[in-house]
Design an enzyme around this catalytic site. Structure first.
Site, PDB file in Angstrom:
ATOM      1  N   HIS A 173       5.000  38.553 -40.834  1.00 51.49           N
ATOM      2  CA  HIS A 173       4.835  38.440 -39.390  1.00 51.49           C
ATOM      3  C   HIS A 173       6.143  37.929 -38.792  1.00 51.49           C
ATOM      4  O   HIS A 173       6.426  36.735 -38.822  1.00 51.49           O
ATOM      5  CB  HIS A 173       3.671  37.488 -39.067  1.00 51.49           C
ATOM      6  N   HIS A 179       0.814  -1.221   0.000  1.00 52.19           N
ATOM      7  CA  HIS A 179       0.000   0.000   0.000  1.00 52.19           C
ATOM      8  C   HIS A 179       0.849   1.274   0.000  1.00 52.19           C
ATOM      9  O   HIS A 179       0.457   2.289  -0.574  1.00 52.19           O
ATOM     10  CB  HIS A 179      -0.941  -0.006   1.206  1.00 52.19           C
TER      11      HIS A 179
END
Length: 460
Positions: A363, A286
């Site tokens: 751009h 766990h």
């Protein structure tokens, strides 16, 4: 596209708590979409709710303990495993004490009850987290959990118990649909050598031979073994004969490792999303399971919206020619090259950004950058294809911006980038108005996002 699921009705199970010995009842209830798993302590006046997520785990000594402040619920892993493995995304769990009943020490009764009440599909989409790269978690004890990319969920557990009765074992679950028969019935287990420390820590007050496999291997004096038997309310046995102490024989030779695999799935349920990937767990428990679940939650937060999976070898849902039939845009304003995935509410598309795009000439020509407004336009075109594809005679309709909100540009788009679009319908289309959330990815990284509203109009 898979849908979220919940229970068709409620069910209850009752029995004693493994650690407290209390008589307990746990009830599993349907819950609305996007609820996840929540646990309510109905024995307390405020009926507090604990979110069943990895960060709320406060103890992993002998099971998984969730908490909200001072309110705790333990031994949740078997119930969580059953929910996760059965594909249930949303559930409100009510319990009248500090732990779930241990039942027979497995997840079998949870699975049985889920099948009895049935499962219902909900409207919201199931949000899988797809493993794109190897993730590994380890600790100082030698425990390791690794997860690898895969197109489904599977898991292998390898355990070494340093015991002549339970030595090195492995167990594999290649198909989650086999969980009810191959993993759910595997029972929890304990070594006699561990029972005294557990009792000293005020645990396993409800343990007996009906809810655990007990393994006796290190010989002790008959008097000591008799004392343990009396504490656990089980029959005396011959202290000179090691072996399994149980009412029910082992279901599989590797039942202990199958139970370890069950526990991993139960702790994985606390990740909060179903996973597609292959887990390999070495010496799981766990503690490492929770460490892994917490790491997975960090990964999910880092990649909250995942990029579409793009395989150039697969035939697109819509190619450039079909897109030209649905959209009125033409070069240089057709900004979607192909659609690679489409469902009722989500569409995914691709644009290849090349150095000869006309906007690069003016751009930032020395360091070309795709204008942000064109990125938003590209997202909206992708979303428009989703809406138009659901109309009769879609070629006779067009979509137009009504509103744009929450625009964010996170990185530059430059020549050579492949843009992956993911656009999701936020609400059903009403009165010709559609609201959407769009994302653009380069690789795994979001470069732009926006929320926008469009209006569908018939072409003149």
């Amino acid at each position: 596209m898979s849908k979220q699921k919940t229970l068709k009705g409620s069910f209850s199970l009752w029995g004693k708590g493994l650690h407290t010995g209390l008589s307990l009842t746990v009830t599993f209830n349907p819950a609305p979409e996007n609820t996840g798993y929540k646990i309510m302590r109905i024995d307390l006046p405020e009926q507090p709710i604990i979110d069943a997520i990895a960060e709320n785990v406060v103890d992993t000594q002998r099971g998984t303990v969730l908490a909200n402040g001072d309110v705790r619920v333990s031994t949740v892993e078997h119930g969580m495993a059953a929910l996760y493995a059965m594909g249930i995304d949303n559930c409100l769990i009510q319990v009248n004490g500090p732990e779930f009943p241990i039942l027979d020490g497995s997840a079998a009764k949870y699975v049985e009850k889920i099948n009895e009440v049935g499962i219902v599909e909900q409207n919201a989409e199931k949000d899988y987290y797809l493993i794109r790269k190897k993730i590994e978690v380890r600790d100082d004890s030698g425990s390791v959990i690794t997860i690898l990319p895969d197109d489904k969920f599977s898991i292998t557990a390898m355990c070494s118990f340093e015991s002549k009765f339970v030595n090195s074992q492995f167990a594999t679950l290649d198909d989650i649909e086999a969980f009810p028969t191959e993993i759910a019935p595997a029972r929890t287990f304990v070594f006699v050598r561990d029972i005294v420390p557990l009792l000293e820590h005020n645990l396993i007050k409800g343990g007996d031979l009906d809810n655990a496999i007990v393994i006796y291997e290190q010989l002790v004096p008959q008097e000591k073994l008799d004392q343990l038997a009396d504490l656990l309310h089980v029959p005396h046995m011959d202290a000179s004969k090691p072996g399994y102490i149980q009412h029910k024989p082992l279901m599989w030779e590797n039942e202990c490792t199958r139970h370890k695999l069950l526990d991993i799935i139960g702790d994985m349920a606390l990740i909060g999303k179903p996973i597609k990937g292959r887990i390999i767990a070495t010496r799981p428990g766990h503690t490492i399971n929770n460490k892994f679940a917490r790491q997975m939650r960090r990964e999910i937060r880092k990649h909250e919206i995942q990029a579409p999976i793009y395989d150039p070898n697969e035939k697109p849902i819509m190619d450039n020619l079909r897109i030209r039939e649905l959209l009125p845009h033409r070069y240089p304003m057709q900004l979607v090259d192909k659609i690679i995935s489409m469902g009722p509410t989500v569409i995914e598309g691709v644009k290849n950004v090349t150095s000869d795009e006309p906007f690069f000439q003016g751009h930032f020509p020395e360091e070309p950058v795709m204008p942000g407004v064109l990125q938003v336009e590209a997202m909206s075109q992708c979303g428009g294809l989703l809406v138009l594809s659901q109309l009769e005679e879609p070629e006779r309709w067009s979509t137009y911006f009504v509103k744009i909100d929450d625009v964010k540009f996170r990185a530059k788009v430059v020549p050579g980038d492949t843009l992956l679009f993911r656009v999701e319908l936020l609400h059903p289309v009403r009165h010709g108005i559609s609201s959407m959330k769009g994302y653009i990815f380069v690789g795994d990284h979001v470069v732009a996002e926006a929320t926008f509203t469009g209006q569908i109009q018939k072409n003149k």
